[in-house]
Design an enzyme around this catalytic site. Sequence first.
Site, PDB file in Angstrom:
ATOM      1  N   SER A 139      82.208 -25.992 -19.915  1.00  0.00           N
ATOM      2  CA  SER A 139      81.683 -26.673 -18.728  1.00  0.00           C
ATOM      3  C   SER A 139      80.545 -27.622 -19.081  1.00  0.00           C
ATOM      4  CB  SER A 139      81.166 -25.639 -17.723  1.00  0.00           C
ATOM      5  OG  SER A 139      80.517 -26.273 -16.655  1.00  0.00           O
ATOM      6  N   ALA A 140      80.442 -28.696 -18.304  1.00  0.00           N
ATOM      7  CA  ALA A 140      79.349 -29.659 -18.489  1.00  0.00           C
ATOM      8  C   ALA A 140      78.118 -29.255 -17.687  1.00  0.00           C
ATOM      9  CB  ALA A 140      79.820 -31.042 -18.041  1.00  0.00           C
ATOM     10  N   THR A 156      83.260 -25.755  -6.812  1.00  0.00           N
ATOM     11  CA  THR A 156      81.891 -26.264  -6.857  1.00  0.00           C
ATOM     12  C   THR A 156      81.859 -27.769  -7.086  1.00  0.00           C
ATOM     13  OG1 THR A 156      81.988 -25.247  -9.029  1.00  0.00           O
ATOM     14  CG2 THR A 156      80.471 -24.252  -7.445  1.00  0.00           C
ATOM     15  N   GLU A 186      91.488 -28.644 -17.072  1.00  0.00           N
ATOM     16  CA  GLU A 186      90.498 -29.564 -16.506  1.00  0.00           C
ATOM     17  C   GLU A 186      90.943 -30.182 -15.189  1.00  0.00           C
ATOM     18  OE1 GLU A 186      87.719 -31.096 -16.566  1.00  0.00           O
ATOM     19  OE2 GLU A 186      86.797 -30.410 -18.426  1.00  0.00           O
ATOM     20  N   ASP A 187      89.975 -30.521 -14.338  1.00  0.00           N
ATOM     21  CA  ASP A 187      90.292 -31.269 -13.116  1.00  0.00           C
ATOM     22  C   ASP A 187      89.730 -32.690 -13.172  1.00  0.00           C
ATOM     23  OD1 ASP A 187      87.570 -30.434 -12.887  1.00  0.00           O
ATOM     24  OD2 ASP A 187      87.643 -31.029 -10.787  1.00  0.00           O
ATOM     25  N   LYS A 230      83.045 -36.667 -11.807  1.00  0.00           N
ATOM     26  CA  LYS A 230      83.582 -35.344 -12.148  1.00  0.00           C
ATOM     27  C   LYS A 230      83.565 -35.132 -13.661  1.00  0.00           C
ATOM     28  CE  LYS A 230      86.452 -34.343  -8.148  1.00  0.00           C
ATOM     29  NZ  LYS A 230      87.827 -34.184  -7.665  1.00  0.00           N
ATOM     30  N   ASP A 276      87.567 -25.348 -17.824  1.00  0.00           N
ATOM     31  CA  ASP A 276      86.478 -26.022 -17.140  1.00  0.00           C
ATOM     32  C   ASP A 276      86.123 -25.133 -15.952  1.00  0.00           C
ATOM     33  OD1 ASP A 276      84.783 -28.127 -16.153  1.00  0.00           O
ATOM     34  OD2 ASP A 276      86.372 -28.614 -14.722  1.00  0.00           O
ATOM     35  N   LEU A 277      84.921 -25.296 -15.410  1.00  0.00           N
ATOM     36  CA  LEU A 277      84.525 -24.446 -14.271  1.00  0.00           C
ATOM     37  C   LEU A 277      84.678 -25.170 -12.927  1.00  0.00           C
ATOM     38  CD1 LEU A 277      83.056 -21.765 -13.254  1.00  0.00           C
ATOM     39  CD2 LEU A 277      80.999 -23.168 -13.279  1.00  0.00           C
ATOM     40  N   ASP A 278      83.849 -26.221 -12.767  1.00  0.00           N
ATOM     41  CA  ASP A 278      83.767 -26.896 -11.468  1.00  0.00           C
ATOM     42  C   ASP A 278      85.078 -27.598 -11.138  1.00  0.00           C
ATOM     43  OD1 ASP A 278      80.984 -26.276 -11.114  1.00  0.00           O
ATOM     44  OD2 ASP A 278      80.490 -27.855 -12.532  1.00  0.00           O
ATOM     45  N   LYS A 311      81.336 -34.604 -21.924  1.00  0.00           N
ATOM     46  CA  LYS A 311      82.700 -35.116 -21.759  1.00  0.00           C
ATOM     47  C   LYS A 311      82.621 -36.587 -21.374  1.00  0.00           C
ATOM     48  CE  LYS A 311      83.846 -30.559 -19.947  1.00  0.00           C
ATOM     49  NZ  LYS A 311      84.224 -29.760 -18.776  1.00  0.00           N
TER      50      LYS A 311
END
Length: 226
Positions: free
Chosen positions: A118-119, A19, A173-174, A47, A11-13, A149
């Site tokens: 990423s979403a 971010t 993932e966060d 999130k 995942d990115l953010d 997601k």
Amino acid sequence: MTQFPKAFIFDLDGVITDTAEFHYLAWKELGKELGVTIGREFNEQLKGISRMDSLDRILGLDPSLTDMPEAEKEQYATKKNEHYKRLIETVTPAHILPGVKGLLEEIKQHDIEIALGSASKNAPAVLKQLGLMSYFDYLVDAAKVSKGKPDPETFTTASDGLGVAYQDCIGIEDAQAGVEAINQAHMFSVGVGELLKNTDHKVATTEQLDFQTILTKYAEWRNKKQ
Ligand code: BG6
Ligand code: MG
């Protein structure tokens, strides 16, 4: 036999860079215009969730906003994105979260593939600003999937794109929605954040993302499945 993963899907953010905080600040700014307060606790629910789904959840906070026409919703979503884009202008390689670059290096050294899951429609731009594009073999962002997601599509699309079986993938993932997506894709889920539930392996911060520990836990998980 020790089982090795064939791919990591990040995942990115909130995992690669913070971010997630910018998304929160941008929604908070929009909330002021809408007359709703967006607190940190409520933000946890946003999130990993797509832009439009997030807006719907925010509008759900005030009964007078719930039947907003689609065209108006689009305008508010665009406004939030403008706030967000202003905030991410400042992103540089210095904003890569601790431990992430080292982990990416180790994965590459072991000839394991790396994908983004990423979403966010802004994900490729952020990855470029961070100077991390060259680590990624395949990118999945919101533009590539029809279901966000917690649907597993983001992760299965990444794995299909790499040509790797789902059980050979590790997702990081966060967000709770993201952890559910990884689990539903039948992949090994790594969660970053103490409050996350249903993870196969969990750490409090990215600094604790240790390649060897993840590999050991993954091998145990694979052996249990057989
Ligand atoms: C996810 C974030 O990665 O992307 C969410 O966790 C965000 O907070 C979503 O809403 C969509 O991002 P964007 O950039 O397409 O509005
Ligand atoms: Mg995230």
